[in-house]
Motif scaffolding. Structure first.
Motif, short mmCIF file in Angstrom:
data_model
loop_
_atom_site.label_atom_id
_atom_site.label_comp_id
_atom_site.label_asym_id
_atom_site.label_seq_id
_atom_site.Cartn_x
_atom_site.Cartn_y
_atom_site.Cartn_z
N GLY A 131 0.82 -1.20 0.00
CA GLY A 131 0.00 0.00 0.00
C GLY A 131 0.86 1.24 0.00
O GLY A 131 2.09 1.18 -0.01
N SER A 132 0.20 2.40 0.00
CA SER A 132 0.93 3.66 -0.02
C SER A 132 0.16 4.70 0.75
O SER A 132 -1.03 4.55 1.03
N LEU A 133 0.86 5.80 1.08
CA LEU A 133 0.27 6.86 1.88
C LEU A 133 0.99 8.17 1.58
O LEU A 133 2.22 8.20 1.52
N ARG A 181 4.81 10.59 -1.68
CA ARG A 181 4.08 9.42 -1.23
C ARG A 181 5.08 8.33 -0.85
O ARG A 181 6.12 8.17 -1.50
N VAL A 182 4.77 7.58 0.20
CA VAL A 182 5.62 6.47 0.60
C VAL A 182 4.88 5.16 0.32
O VAL A 182 3.68 5.06 0.54
N TYR A 183 5.62 4.18 -0.19
CA TYR A 183 5.04 2.89 -0.58
C TYR A 183 5.66 1.80 0.31
O TYR A 183 6.86 1.82 0.60
N GLY A 184 4.84 0.83 0.70
CA GLY A 184 5.33 -0.21 1.59
C GLY A 184 4.86 -1.60 1.20
O GLY A 184 3.85 -1.77 0.51
N VAL A 203 10.02 -6.81 5.21
CA VAL A 203 9.36 -5.50 5.11
C VAL A 203 10.20 -4.61 4.21
O VAL A 203 11.42 -4.73 4.14
N ARG A 204 9.52 -3.68 3.51
CA ARG A 204 10.24 -2.79 2.61
C ARG A 204 9.43 -1.52 2.40
O ARG A 204 8.20 -1.56 2.41
N PHE A 205 10.13 -0.39 2.25
CA PHE A 205 9.45 0.84 1.84
C PHE A 205 10.32 1.57 0.82
O PHE A 205 11.54 1.44 0.80
N PHE A 261 7.15 0.11 -6.14
CA PHE A 261 8.05 -0.95 -6.57
C PHE A 261 7.33 -2.29 -6.71
O PHE A 261 7.94 -3.28 -7.09
N TYR A 262 6.07 -2.35 -6.36
CA TYR A 262 5.31 -3.60 -6.43
C TYR A 262 4.31 -3.50 -7.58
O TYR A 262 4.11 -2.44 -8.16
N TYR A 263 3.68 -4.62 -7.88
CA TYR A 263 2.79 -4.70 -9.03
C TYR A 263 1.33 -4.66 -8.59
O TYR A 263 0.89 -5.47 -7.78
#
Length: 663
Positions: free
Chosen positions: A192-194, A201-204, A247-249, A254-256
């Motif tokens: 998800g992202s925020l 925006r940050v993606y995790g 875990v990654r941000f 970076f994900y599909y």
């Protein structure tokens, strides 16, 4: 929170037949998505493990195991097995990232299988790629979950954002939400992202291996998130990988989420999809019918489980109330679902107080104005049922000022609810995580909290009938009332001991990384001394203002326990103390309390004091203390103490070595 949810069509599928058609088409499109990822992120080849040689039985078994992984992992995204037997048996598992297709998964696992043998000849190893990971070992690591976070070299980009503080805050909010999402998903995966600014925006991403429970997954992800924030909060992105969770941000996606740019292949697929539309709809309808039939079967199984549970509950506690009414059964309130829905505003997210291993806790207000805390147990597994039964049958009659009191319970269909007294100041974890709140805890307040936890444990171990071992003591399970009195909570994992029993064993280790005693984490052996270990960790966390789970000092120490041990041996205990305490304590008192904490976290359970001794030591002023031995470092990352010096402590004038032996 504005999370993007990838491939969650299965949720939509419960609402319409059309979604099954979309799900089917999406799965075909995903199957051919071209994804690359040929370079490993990290390889863990521990030097303290034995080597294997080319042509040895272990090597042959390893080759046999790795040979099966690619094809079998590609089918479902995860596969675990073993090969051989005896001392040469090999246990292994492979996991693919849930958003990649079967072809990419198989290619990644094949590549990783070859690379892990090229890069490591140890009998225990892990390798991580962006899209898959492989682990193998001579020991059965499926039975004991032991977190060991690794930090890929890719964690090297410094931040270039407008507001780093906003990023840090948003990252925590995002990842907490993703952890909650992943632990309730069958895939144990979430992305998800925020937004953390108007233009940024940050993606995790979070994911667990499939062979662990949702509770173990949550514990692992929380531990990994603590490491991620410690290692990479000043970076543009970061990754923490381990054998059981990742875990990654990043500041980019970076994900599909969906398929793009397929060119001719995509056009062909779309044409095929149009031509075969009627067939797909028929298949979708078949899936829907099969799913509904399976749902009816599962529902029936759950109802039978709940009937078994009700038969095992104490007879005085009965579901004999009408909607909205309260009845008192012994000392327990029995409430119906309607009453608790009204009290919690239908379990509104704004009333959420926290999340435990098996459910979410909400604040509630009864019609008379009394405040309560309601734990809504997870519907997903029988573990929630076991915790429900455990709390009611084991803890209902416990009464001590340092134990959170269970006021009542309720059950309606699949809903299982536990009602506790409300704690106005929430958990100790909340206070230590918030710099503003932590600054409000002076030495006197922290010492009283430590003493309260000790007294609560003493009651469970010595004065409760029957004797109770908590097994999951941690910061978030210590709650604070309006007067800042510490109360131990969450007894879902607690176990009864007979009057003469001292030690028990379990095949299923439950608890939280960073707080579990080594004999429990590694061998499944628990006792009052394993609770003492957890208490010692909490004591050191309270004094330092740091969490053992999120502690990260690469050169100085790899865990909070080791950091305390090094400073104590160097006579620099005051460097361990939370800076917020510097004006509110006497150095002798702090040195003494740190030493008590180190006594509690010694590696050998026989060396640790009982809670009877701990309470006496906390209240006896300048009494004599024994010298602690090295704490247990094996329950987390470790760095050898090759150059550790052993000068006299700065507190030895008041804390003198003795021959006091814990009972």
């Amino acid at each position: 929170m504005g999370l993007e949810l990838p491939f969650r069509l299965e949720k939509i599928a419960r609402d319409s037949n059309l979604a099954y058609f979309l799900l089917f088409v999406a799965s075909i499109l995903l199957f051919v998505t071209p994804i690359n990822g040929n370079n490993p992120l990290d390889v863990f080849c521990p030097s303290d493990k034995d080597n294997y040689t080319l042509g040895s039985p272990f090597r042959n078994n390893l080759e046999q195991l790795l040979g099966k992984l690619a094809s079998r992992t590609a089918k479902k995204g995860f596969y675990s097995s073993s090969a051989g037997d005896g001392t040469d048996q090999v246990f292994g598992q492979a996991l693919c990232r849930h958003d990649v297709n079967r072809s990419a998964c198989g290619d990644c696992v094949r590549n990783a299988s070859q690379e892990i043998m090229n890069k490591c000849n140890r009998k225990d190893a892990d390798i991580w790629y962006e899209y898959c990971q492989i682990s193998y070992s001579y020991s059965n690591f499926f039975s004991v979950i032991n977190y060991l976070g690794q930090y890929p070299d890719s964690n090297n980009q410094t931040q270039n954002v407008s507001n780093p503080n906003e990023l840090s805050s948003s990252l925590k909010e995002l990842m907490d939400g993703l952890i909650s999402e992943a632990t309730s998903a069958s895939s144990l995966f979430a992305v998800g992202s925020l937004n953390f600014s108007s233009q940024e925006r940050v993606y995790g991403l979070v994911q667990c291996t499939r062979r662990i429970s949702e509770n173990d997954c949550g514990n692992c992800l929380v531990q990994a998130l603590g490491d991620l924030r410690s290692c990479c909060s000043s970076h543009q992105g970061g990754t923490v990988v381990s054998r059981y969770c990742n875990v990654r941000f990043e500041l980019y996606r970076f994900y599909y989420l969906h398929s793009k740019g397929f060119g001719k292949a995509r056009i062909i697929l779309l044409v095929i999809g149009i031509l075969a539309g009627s067939l797909l709809l028929s298949l979708a309808l078949g899936v829907y019918v099969a799913r509904q039939r399976r749902k009816r079967i599962i529902t029936g199984d759950e109802e039978r489980d709940e009937n078994v549970l009700l038969q095992k509950l104490p007879k005085p506690i009965e579901l004999s109330i009408s909607k909205g009414d309260l009845q008192c059964s012994d000392d327990m309130l029995v409430m119906d679902l309607a009453t608790l829905r009204v009290a919690t505003a239908n379990f509104c997210v704004t009333n959420k107080l926290g999340q435990g291993g098996f459910g979410i806790i909400y604040k509630g207000i009864l019609p008379g104005g009394n405040e309560i805390a309601v734990k809504r147990l997870s519907r997903k597994s029988w573990q929630g049922m076991e915790e429900f039964k455990n709390e009611i049958t084991l803890i209902a009659k416990l009464k001590h000022k340092n134990l959170v009191r269970l006021l009542g319970w309720g059950m309606d269909g699949h809903e299982k609810l536990l009602v506790y007294e409300y704690m106005a100041n929430k958990s100790l974890d909340v206070f230590l995580s918030d710099p503003v709140k932590r600054s409000q805890l002076d030495w006197s307040a922290r010492y009283n909290i430590i003493d309260g936890i000790a007294r609560g444990l003493l009651y469970l171990h010595e004065y409760s009938v029957p004797k109770i071992i908590h097994r999951d003591l941690k910061l978030s399970n210590v709650l604070l009332d309006i007067d800042m009195v510490a109360k131990i909570s969450d007894f879902g994992m607690a176990r009864i001991f007979s009057e003469k029993q001292n030690v028990a064993n379990t095949r299923r280790v439950v608890g939280t990384f960073g707080y579990m005693a080594p004999e429990y984490a590694m061998e499944g052996q628990f006792s009052a001394k394993s609770d003492v270990f957890s208490f010692g960790v909490i004591l050191l966390e309270i004094i330092s203002g740091k969490k053992n789970s999120g502690f990260y000092l690469t050169k100085r120490a790899s865990s909070l326990l080791k950091y305390a041990w090094i400073l104590w041996n160097e006579g620099k205990e005051l460097e361990f103390v939370d800076p917020f305490l510097l004006k509110s304590f006497a150095p002798v008192d702090v040195c003494r309390t740190i030493q008590i904490g180190l006594l509690c976290v010694q590696e050998d359970p026989a060396d640790r004091p009982l809670m009877t001794d701990v309470v006496i030591l906390l209240e006896s002023g300048p009494a004599v203390l024994s010298q602690p031995k090295q704490p247990a470092f094996s329950v987390g990352r470790d760095i050898p103490l090759d150059t550790l010096l052993m000068p006299e402590s700065s507190c030895t004038n008041d804390i003198i070595a003795s021959t006091m032996s814990p009972r």
